[in-house]
Design an enzyme around this catalytic site. Structure first.
Site: not given
Ligand code: IPM
Ligand code: MN
Length: 351
Positions: A142, A189, A221, A245
């Protein structure tokens, strides 16, 4: 207790579900003699429309001077279909997580006895599920360097972790495991990724400090598969940002509705509490969204202030609403569905 709470309603159904969490929190405050001052601030697409950026400085200042942040949802389809948009609402959330040092995202998945039949998974598989993901929130792919090369025809996103970032998240995982069943699963992973090998090595290095905790190491996975097969095998799971996520969306299905699962993002003195669902733009303004995930996020907020009883009365009110069918259409199964605000009123009245 006097509490200053930054209120970031955000986009889509955010304002509607936040309103219910405010009603419920105010009812709790009245019952227990607390004083909450709500400080609304702009974020997401709403903030872009108003001031041109998704996490304005003014919002950051309000968050910094508050005891916690209660957050609704972020995202607007007008940006999803425009990959070239220079500013995106989601950037606001990422910037806020980073700026507030919220590196640990606590995402529980649990089942409600009255809803066992609502899950797409078989009842006997999900009975007793009570697990918590600790998702790393301010590192990994990210936040690594990203960009385009070769006339924009090649794109890259780097996944980067430092040992320190892994250690602070893993310690929270060990500590949480100590308070629960003393089982910790490190999801990675490591058969492919170097960052995962760093994760595994770091967690292994901490094991001696928590001799009572049994640690398992599983590939992401395999966890994706086993999570829906045998969810009650898991207790505390730690993982990097993107894996967390994806897996927490998957895990939310176990409970029967994404509209039920709360979360907390911790790391500095100011915690952020938000539902795990998104902005659900199709439902915005229709008074049909399920406010329970946001209400339960407020419960996590009280609990994080050490106010366990306050959290408990919220959880009990939610359980009672579910038992008595005081639910929005996602859970009404063709029966009577109540509006977002009716559910909020009912919860507040019952508290
Ligand atoms: C979450 C959301 C966020 C993320 C997005 C909206 C940036 O999906 O809080 O899980 O990917 O972290
Ligand atoms: Mn999310």
């Amino acid at each position: 207790m006097k509490l200053n709470i930054a209120l970031l309603a955000g986009d889509g159904i955010g304002p509607e579900v936040i309103d219910q969490a405010v009603k419920v929190s105010d009812a709790v405050a009245e019952k227990f003699g607390h004083e909450i001052t709500w400080k609304p601030a702009l974020t997401g697409a709403t903030a872009i429309d108003a001031v041109g950026e998704p996490y304005p400085d003014e919002t950051h200042d309000i968050c910094k001077s508050s005891d916690a942040v209660l957050f609704g949802a972020i995202g607007d389809p007008k940006y999803d279909n425009d990959p070239s948009a220079p500013v995106r609402p989601e950037q606001g959330l990422l910037k806020m997580r980073k700026a507030l040092g919220l590196f640990a995202n606590v995402r529980p998945t649990f089942v409600f006895p009255s809803l066992l039949d609502k899950s797409p998974l078989k009842k006997e598989r999900i009975e007793g599920t009570d697990l918590v993901f600790l998702r790393e929130l301010t590192g990994g792919i990210y936040f690594g360097e990203k960009g385009r090369r070769d006339d924009r025809n090649t794109a890259y996103d780097n996944c980067v972790y430092t040992k320190e970032e892994v250690t602070r998240l893993a310690r929270k995982g060990f500590e949480l495991a100590m308070q629960r069943s003393k089982r910790l699963c490190c999801v990675d992973k490591a058969n492919v990724l170097e960052t995962s090998r760093l994760w595994r090595e770091t967690v292994q290095g901490l094991e001696a400090e928590y001799p009572e905790v049994t640690v398992s190491y599983e590939f992401v996975d395999a966890v994706a598969m086993r999570l829906v097969q045998w969810p009650s095998d898991y207790d505390v799971l730690i993982t990097e940002n993107l894996f967390g996520d994806i897996l927490t969306d998957e895990a939310s299905v176990i409970s029967g509705s994404m509209g039920l699962m709360p979360s907390a993002s911790l790391g500095s003195e100011i915690g952020l509490f938000e539902p795990i669902h998104g902005s659900y733009p199709q439902a915005a303004g229709k008074n049909i969204a399920n406010p329970m995930a946001t209400v339960l996020s407020a419960a996590m907020m009280f609990e994080n202030f050490g106010l366990a009883e306050e959290g408990k009365v919220i959880r009990e009110a939610v359980n009672k609403a579910l038992d008595e069918g005081m639910v929005t259409e996602d859970l009404s199964d063709g029966g009577k569905a109540y509006g977002t605000s009716e559910v909020g009123d009912w919860l507040a009245a019952n508290i």
